[in-house]
Write an enzyme that holds these catalytic residues in place. Structure first.
Site, short mmCIF file in Angstrom:
data_model
loop_
_atom_site.label_atom_id
_atom_site.label_comp_id
_atom_site.label_asym_id
_atom_site.label_seq_id
_atom_site.Cartn_x
_atom_site.Cartn_y
_atom_site.Cartn_z
N ASP A 60 0.81 -1.22 0.00
CA ASP A 60 0.00 0.00 0.00
C ASP A 60 0.84 1.27 0.00
O ASP A 60 0.67 2.15 -0.86
CB ASP A 60 -0.94 0.01 1.20
CG ASP A 60 -2.10 -0.96 1.03
OD1 ASP A 60 -1.98 -1.90 0.22
OD2 ASP A 60 -3.12 -0.78 1.70
N ARG B 219 0.19 4.70 17.40
CA ARG B 219 -0.14 5.68 16.35
C ARG B 219 0.12 7.13 16.75
O ARG B 219 0.62 7.91 15.93
CB ARG B 219 -1.59 5.49 15.90
CG ARG B 219 -1.89 4.15 15.24
CD ARG B 219 -0.79 3.70 14.33
NE ARG B 219 -1.14 2.53 13.52
CZ ARG B 219 -0.33 1.52 13.29
NH1 ARG B 219 0.87 1.51 13.84
NH2 ARG B 219 -0.69 0.51 12.52
N ASP C 47 -6.99 3.60 12.29
CA ASP C 47 -5.72 4.32 12.20
C ASP C 47 -5.85 5.69 11.55
O ASP C 47 -5.15 6.64 11.92
CB ASP C 47 -4.69 3.48 11.44
CG ASP C 47 -4.07 2.39 12.32
OD1 ASP C 47 -4.25 2.46 13.54
OD2 ASP C 47 -3.42 1.49 11.77
N SER D 266 -3.29 -9.56 7.44
CA SER D 266 -2.36 -8.45 7.59
C SER D 266 -1.85 -8.42 9.02
O SER D 266 -2.54 -8.86 9.95
CB SER D 266 -3.04 -7.12 7.24
OG SER D 266 -4.07 -6.83 8.16
#
Length: 412
Positions: A15, A95, A124, A180
């Site tokens: 990505d 994050r 996120d 993932s």
């Protein structure tokens, strides 16, 4: 005129590799890649060469592990944060640190925007952008997955892989890992792919290869291991008598916990954006630390202070999960939490055995536990007169008696 600069949160996966090239072409901008080393281990190998080959003008790969452990993990564990009773917030707490450093780089480089590869369905995107809003409201945020132009060009992974091949971007994408992952110092998470079926068992013998940080509990040593954690003002500062930094504490506990199959969680959680999501987590060191910290508090924290702090656990955990780390309400709760931890000092002994973390003793120089008062034998201190309980119970029962009397009269 100099080109616009955009700082991209870059992992080197499919990505963000495609996004890096796409941003450069679409915005005719200079792309500065940023990768935070928060404990991904070998996932960082070759990133600099790959980012520059893909079109980045520069890449920052910053070691933030020590800051992550000291300023993010420790304060969160002092708050006993646990999302929906199970999740130790491993991805959530990382994050705001990543976004904070990205903002700092953007300002240092004179960038006008930051960008990320989070999808429009996940948490996120919120975490990155709320942090940016709190710390640098002047910066624009580019989220390609929320742009119609990007989604039309890349409706699926096949189109992204084709784009990568066309532009000679090296990516690894196959059916060998149909899920993932996200790894850092605190945990590793697994989601999507085969895990989207909540009936699928990731712990079945055929799927054992999925896990990274821990052995299956049934494969853990048959001999239990005892460890001692020393705390000072709410933070673990030593393990088995060896003084350690917050980073070293996490690394040591991860190794010990993983060996004993500790810290696996499989849950369906509620995302901030409204949908339910299935996540599988490995948090071996964090699970040990969380358990030890609570046991240390049980001996040293005032009852009503503990109950007040505990009443805020759900709120605090939701703030972290939803991305409000730098919000004033989280900071206010943290101030209360910090005050509550002043005397959370001493030593906890734990027994680790096949996925279990079992208390095996706790001691402290500031213990609030007094065996002379708590004893069922004669109290040599005379600090507690059992007869006093009669009035105590009578007063607490008064409203119950009055309420019961009203109900009985209403039935007549």
């Amino acid at each position: 005129m100099a080109k616009e600069k955009i700082v991209l949160a870059y992992s080197g996966g499919l990505d963000t590799s495609v996004i890096l090239k796409w941003l450069k072409e679409t915005y005719d901008a200079e792309i500065i890649a940023f990768t935070a080393d928060i404990g991904q281990k070998d996932e960082l190998d070759g990133l600099e060469e790959k980012a520059l080959a893909t079109g980045a003008s520069k890449i920052y790969i910053d070691d933030l592990r020590a800051e992550f452990a000291k300023d993010f993990i420790n304060p969160m564990f002092q708050a006993a944060a646990l999302y929906e009773g199970q999740y130790l917030l491993g991805t959530s707490i990382a994050r705001p640190l990543i976004a904070k450093r990205m903002v700092e780089i953007a300002r240092a480089e004179g960038a006008t925007a930051i960008a990320h590869g989070a999808t429009g369905k996940g948490n996120d995107q919120v975490r990155f952008e709320l942090t940016a809003a709190a710390l640098a409201p002047e910066l624009s945020v580019i989220a390609p997955w929320r742009l119609e132009q990007f989604r039309e060009e890349f409706p699926g992974r096949a189109e992204m892989i084709a784009y990568a091949e066309k532009h000679n971007i090296p990516v690894t994408a196959s059916a060998a890992k149909p899920y993932s992952t996200d790894r850092n110092l605190l945990h590793i998470s697994f989601e999507s792919g085969m895990l989207e079926d909540p009936w699928f068992d990731p712990a079945a013998d055929s799927n054992k290869g999925m896990y990274v940080l821990s052995v299956a509990p049934e494969d853990a040593p048959d001999q239990a291991e005892y460890i001692e954690l020393e705390f000072a003002a709410g933070d673990c500062v030593a393990i088995n008598g060896t003084k350690l930094s917050p980073l070293e504490v996490m690394e040591t506990l991860n190794e010990i916990g993983g060996k004993h199959g500790i810290g696996r969680v499989d849950m369906v959680e509620n995302r901030f954006v409204g949908m339910k999501s299935r996540g599988v987590y490995e948090t071996p060191g964090g699970t040990i630390l969380f358990t030890a910290h609570r046991k240390m508090e049980s001996l040293t924290m005032d009852r009503d202070v503990m109950h007040l702090r505990d009443s805020l656990i759900s709120k605090y955990a939701s703030l972290v999960y939803n991305g409000f780390w730098f919000a004033p309400e989280r900071l206010a709760i943290q101030a209360l939490v910090s005050e509550s931890q002043k005397n959370v000092s001493g030593t906890v002994r734990l027994k680790l055995y096949k996925g279990n973390v079992i208390g095996a003793g706790v001691k402290s120089p500031v213990s609030l536990y007094n065996p002379d008062i708590a004893t069922m034998e004669a109290d040599p201190t005379k600090a507690y007169d059992q007869g006093d309980a009669t009035g105590f119970i009578r007063l607490n029962a008064l409203r119950l008696k009055v309420g019961s009397g009203v109900e009985q009269n209403a039935k007549k």
